[in-house]
Enzyme design. Structure first.
Site, short mmCIF file in Angstrom:
data_model
loop_
_atom_site.label_atom_id
_atom_site.label_comp_id
_atom_site.label_asym_id
_atom_site.label_seq_id
_atom_site.Cartn_x
_atom_site.Cartn_y
_atom_site.Cartn_z
N SER A 68 6.30 5.60 -4.03
CA SER A 68 6.61 4.89 -5.26
C SER A 68 6.27 3.41 -5.17
CB SER A 68 8.10 5.04 -5.58
OG SER A 68 8.48 4.21 -6.66
N TYR A 118 3.71 1.88 -11.37
CA TYR A 118 4.24 1.36 -12.62
C TYR A 118 3.36 0.18 -13.00
CZ TYR A 118 8.71 3.80 -11.82
OH TYR A 118 9.68 4.73 -11.62
N THR A 171 3.06 6.36 -13.87
CA THR A 171 4.29 6.72 -14.59
C THR A 171 4.37 5.90 -15.86
OG1 THR A 171 5.43 7.27 -12.53
CG2 THR A 171 6.81 6.80 -14.45
N LYS A 225 2.31 10.67 -15.31
CA LYS A 225 3.65 11.23 -15.16
C LYS A 225 4.59 10.68 -16.23
CE LYS A 225 7.34 11.65 -11.68
NZ LYS A 225 8.41 10.93 -12.38
N HIS A 278 11.69 12.03 -16.18
CA HIS A 278 12.11 11.08 -15.14
C HIS A 278 13.42 11.52 -14.49
CE1 HIS A 278 10.69 6.96 -13.88
NE2 HIS A 278 11.78 7.08 -13.16
N GLY A 296 14.94 18.72 -12.45
CA GLY A 296 15.90 19.83 -12.43
C GLY A 296 15.65 20.89 -11.38
#
Length: 405
Positions: free
Chosen positions: A135, A160, A186, A276, A300, A333
């Protein structure tokens, strides 16, 4: 009347199995049979501020709850009398083979969860033959992740877009130089989500030692010992930040990012590009025409917009619209290998795990990440056999029915 007799010692001996009262880390991890088991170990071993950052979501955490419930609300349709003596869990993702149909998602502040941080995830992913995603908000430098893994590792970099575009491009160039093969852009963070657990915990990065935190430290001395005796927690891509996570996101990220920026990045990045945070069919269709290689259906992890679309329920419609124009990946999830099987059957090419991997990391460092991957591998393989399929390529919509609420 039943005839009775006293048992002989040699008959009792095989029945007796005493375990050490304080099992080591390896035995404790081996006892974990599910990701939920690892979550419980993580909760016991990690300070509340770090655990809640991983475990929590935005506002009332409805998005996360719905995403997990969607996986519970599927009904498998197994085929019988199929030869499943051998199963192949591998797949081709973005032009290269992955030994499992899931990879490690980008997660921020990872060394706050465990001192081994991103290095543990990258090494475990390399052993498993799956991609690891670093990340922008990671706590290990791009070059250090590359150095910690071998030539066979598949490292992706998640970006980002910052308000300072030169800084964004500097990160992209560093990732290219370090051999990262895929850029994951993202796009669902124009502002930070309302992560109320973090606000209530007064979370800063690095975590502040408040009075409540000091009391918590007494119950988690191993975590604090690692935290205080290793390199100070810092971001790989920016200087120290003393505010909350939400404040950092609001100051740092650019709310003006548009589709034209993706075209610009596509021209700059020599490898594959994933977008994403896609949450509508219309946006998926538009991205299919921009030259990106794939999209990640994701809200997210429920950490941005609460009540956002559930990726699993969105998946069939997106698949029907874009077909094979680009790869469809999915996250949010996933807590079981059966969840992965369901996503693949409904049209996903690949899946990403975030919390599931972090629970393993918090539970036992690098060995805990290995255990999380092995749990999911075992569950996926068993699910495939019970469905009557010998490879992930055989999973198709007929194997799954989404139940109506």
């Amino acid at each position: 009347m039943m005839k009775r007799r006293m048992p002989r010692p040699r008959e009792l001996a095989p029945l007796l199995r005493f375990e050490r009262p304080f099992p080591g880390r390896a035995r404790t991890l081996a006892r974990a049979q599910t990701i939920w088991d690892l979550r419980e170990l993580a909760r016991k071993r990690t300070p509340k501020v770090a655990f809640d950052y991983t475990d929590g979501a935005a506002d009332a955490e409805i998005s996360l709850d719905r995403a997990r419930r969607a996986f519970e609300e599927i009904e498998f349709q197994p085929a019988i009398l199929r030869d499943v003596a051998e199963t192949d869990t591998g797949t081709t993702v973005l032009g290269r083979r992955a030994e499992l149909p899931f990879g490690i998602a980008p997660t921020g502040f990872t060394r706050m969860m465990h001192s081994e941080g991103e290095i543990a995830g990258a090494r475990a992913a390399e052993r498993a033959g799956i991609p690891f995603t670093l990340s922008t908000m990671g706590t290990t430098a791009i070059e250090d992740v590359a150095a910690a893994t071998g030539s066979g590792a598949r490292n992706w970099f998640q970006l980002y877009m910052w308000k300072d575009r030169d800084r964004s491009i500097a990160l992209v160039d560093r990732a290219v130089a370090a051999g990262f093969d895929t850029l994951v852009v993202t796009v669902d963070v124009p502002v930070g989500g309302a992560r109320l657990r973090d606000v209530r915990n007064g979370m800063t990065v690095p975590p502040s030692i408040t009075f409540a935190g000091a009391l918590d430290a007494l119950r988690k001395p191993h975590w604090w010992w690692n935290f205080l005796t290793t390199e100070p927690l810092a971001f790989a891509s920016l200087n120290r930040w003393s505010g909350t996570v939400a404040e950092l996101l609001d100051v740092m990220f650019d709310a003006t990012v548009g589709f034209e920026d993706l075209v610009w990045l596509r021209e700059r990045w020599p490898g594959r590009v994933l977008v994403k945070g896609v949450q509508t069919v219309a946006d998926a269709k538009r991205l299919a025409g921009l030259g990106v290689d794939g999209i990640v259906l994701s809200n997210h992890g429920g950490r941005q917009l609460d009540r956002a679309p559930v990726p699993l329920r969105l998946l069939p419609a997106v698949r029907a619209e874009v077909g094979d124009e680009l790869e469809i990946h999915l996250d949010t999830g996933i807590m079981h290998g059966a969840d992965i099987a369901a996503a693949l059957a409904l049209g996903a090419r690949f899946t990403l795990i975030g919390r599931a991997y972090l629970y393993g990391l918090m539970a036992g460092g690098e060995a805990g990440v290995d255990r999380a991957i092995e749990i999911l591998r075992t569950q996926l393989t068993r699910t495939m056999k019970l469905l009557g399929v010998g490879s992930v390529e055989e999973l198709e919509p007929g194997h799954v029915r989404l139940l109506e609420r």
